[in-house]
Write an enzyme that holds these catalytic residues in place. Structure first.
Site, PDB file in Angstrom:
ATOM      1  N   CYS A 119     -58.254  -1.829 -82.927  1.00 10.68           N
ATOM      2  CA  CYS A 119     -58.823  -0.868 -83.864  1.00 10.68           C
ATOM      3  C   CYS A 119     -58.613   0.563 -83.378  1.00 10.68           C
ATOM      4  O   CYS A 119     -58.467   0.832 -82.185  1.00 10.68           O
ATOM      5  CB  CYS A 119     -60.300  -1.173 -84.116  1.00 10.68           C
ATOM      6  SG  CYS A 119     -61.465  -0.340 -83.040  1.00 10.68           S
ATOM      7  N   SER A 151     -66.783  -5.796 -75.137  1.00  7.63           N
ATOM      8  CA  SER A 151     -65.417  -5.863 -74.623  1.00  7.63           C
ATOM      9  C   SER A 151     -64.794  -4.483 -74.497  1.00  7.63           C
ATOM     10  O   SER A 151     -64.169  -4.157 -73.484  1.00  7.63           O
ATOM     11  CB  SER A 151     -64.565  -6.741 -75.551  1.00  7.63           C
ATOM     12  OG  SER A 151     -63.228  -6.783 -75.125  1.00  7.63           O
ATOM     13  N   GLU A 202     -65.595 -12.508 -81.972  1.00  9.75           N
ATOM     14  CA  GLU A 202     -64.508 -12.114 -82.868  1.00  9.75           C
ATOM     15  C   GLU A 202     -63.361 -13.112 -82.801  1.00  9.75           C
ATOM     16  O   GLU A 202     -62.782 -13.484 -83.834  1.00  9.75           O
ATOM     17  CB  GLU A 202     -64.001 -10.713 -82.515  1.00  9.75           C
ATOM     18  CG  GLU A 202     -62.921 -10.238 -83.462  1.00  9.75           C
ATOM     19  CD  GLU A 202     -62.311  -8.901 -83.064  1.00  9.75           C
ATOM     20  OE1 GLU A 202     -61.109  -8.698 -83.356  1.00  9.75           O
ATOM     21  OE2 GLU A 202     -63.019  -8.075 -82.464  1.00  9.75           O
TER      22      GLU A 202
END
Length: 344
Positions: free
Chosen positions: A213, A242, A145
């Site tokens: 998020c 993660s 990411e």
């Protein structure tokens, strides 16, 4: 590929000083972005047949990857491993523009399963770079990411890997600096990093909305509540996830006497249960609930059959599938196109 599960261990029901119980965190398991990405691969296989190629792991869970491989998905590290003209799915973690270009140059038919919340961070990076801000990207070096987000504006992006890094980062103009973050980080650690950055750069701008998020935050809030009453916390999730690794750290920080991450129930060790009255259980955002049920079944054999769910939030968010996958084989709108399954 990491190892798959061993034969199930039979845990023993040993006496402890108290009534054995399990505190089951909720929310846990699949988030909307993971659900969307997994369905995207399944739907691509239905529409286009096997093989469908996937760059990197579609989500960071070895069980999910293994099950999709059985259905005909082929996972590759880079697009140059994919035969020209093939279908390729980009993982939920996102890719850089360079990867998109490389796929197009090979004539690949790309399906972008990037989580929409990650896409939001990409768009923020593009916008701030266009306005000539230096972007301090809080995240883990080497994570897919982070590589994807940094790839949107490499000349404007500086990685901040930890709160301590915040004390040494140099910027070109302290009045033109903004922070963004990887979506799956520890909320507490990220805010500490931001605090230390702002101490040095008072005019540091915030992103227009929180980058971490909702699912990552919700799972951390739930495990904080569970951990304070748990002798042991078991987090189901893979080592490269993660958000799963962060759940172990958060559990220990918020009072659990011990906390371990497992991919499968078979990894639970008998000695972990010595003297344990209360076991907290949760799972990362890329973990199907069937793996949690296996953990609960094994714990029940060890006498931990009394389960209390600790719910701190309701989740009902759904993301539509990539546009290429919103129709069935006959060209009709697919009922799953505007959502999918989300675990309870």
């Amino acid at each position: 590929m990491p190892r798959l599960p061993r034969a199930r261990n039979r845990l023993k029901d040993t006496p402890v000083l108290g009534r054995k119980r399990v505190l089951l965190a909720a929310p846990r398991g699949y988030c909307a972005g993971v659900d969307r990405a997994v369905i995207a691969v399944e739907k691509a296989l239905e529409l286009y047949g096997s093989p469908v190629y996937v760059r990197k792991q579609i989500v960071h869970n070895i069980h999910v990857v293994s099950e999709l491989e059985k259905k005909g998905a082929i996972f590759v590290e880079e697009v140059d491993e994919v035969p020209t003209g093939s279908h390729i799915v980009f993982s939920a973690h996102g890719v850089s523009p360079a990867v998109v270009t490389a796929a197009a140059d090979r004539g690949l038919l790309a399906i972008d399963a990037t989580c929409p919340l990650v896409t939001k961070v990409h768009r923020e990076a593009v916008r701030f770079a266009r306005d000539d801000f230096q972007i301090l990207l809080i995240g883990h070096e080497g994570h897919e990411e982070v590589e994807g987000t940094a790839g949107e504006a490499p000349e404007h992006t500086t990685l901040v890997g930890s709160p301590d890094d915040a004390d040494t980062i140099e910027v070109r103009d302290p009045d033109k600096v903004v922070w963004l973050s990887q979506t799956t980080l520890s909320v507490d650690e990220t805010m500490e990093t931001v605090r230390r950055l702002r101490t040095r750069f008072p005019n540091l701008q915030d992103p227009p909305s929180d980058d971490i998020c909702y699912a990552t935050q919700n799972r951390q809030v739930a495990i904080k509540k569970v951990a304070r009453d748990s002798d042991l916390v078991i987090v189901v999730g893979s080592a490269n996830s993660s958000n799963s690794v962060r759940l172990v750290e958060v559990a220990l920080e918020y009072g659990a006497r011990a906390a371990y991450r497992v991919d499968f129930a078979s990894e639970i060790q008998q000695e972990w249960l010595d003297g344990v009255v209360t076991v907290g259980v949760t799972s990362g955002a890329s973990v199907p609930d069937e793996l949690v049920h296996e953990v609960l079944a094994d714990l029940a054999e060890a006498g931990y059959g009394d389960i209390e769910e600790i719910k701190t939030a309701e989740e009902d968010l759904l993301f539509s599938l990539p546009k290429e996958l919103r129709k069935d084989l006959a060209g009709n709108a697919d009922a799953r196109g505007l959502g999918g399954r989300v675990s309870s």
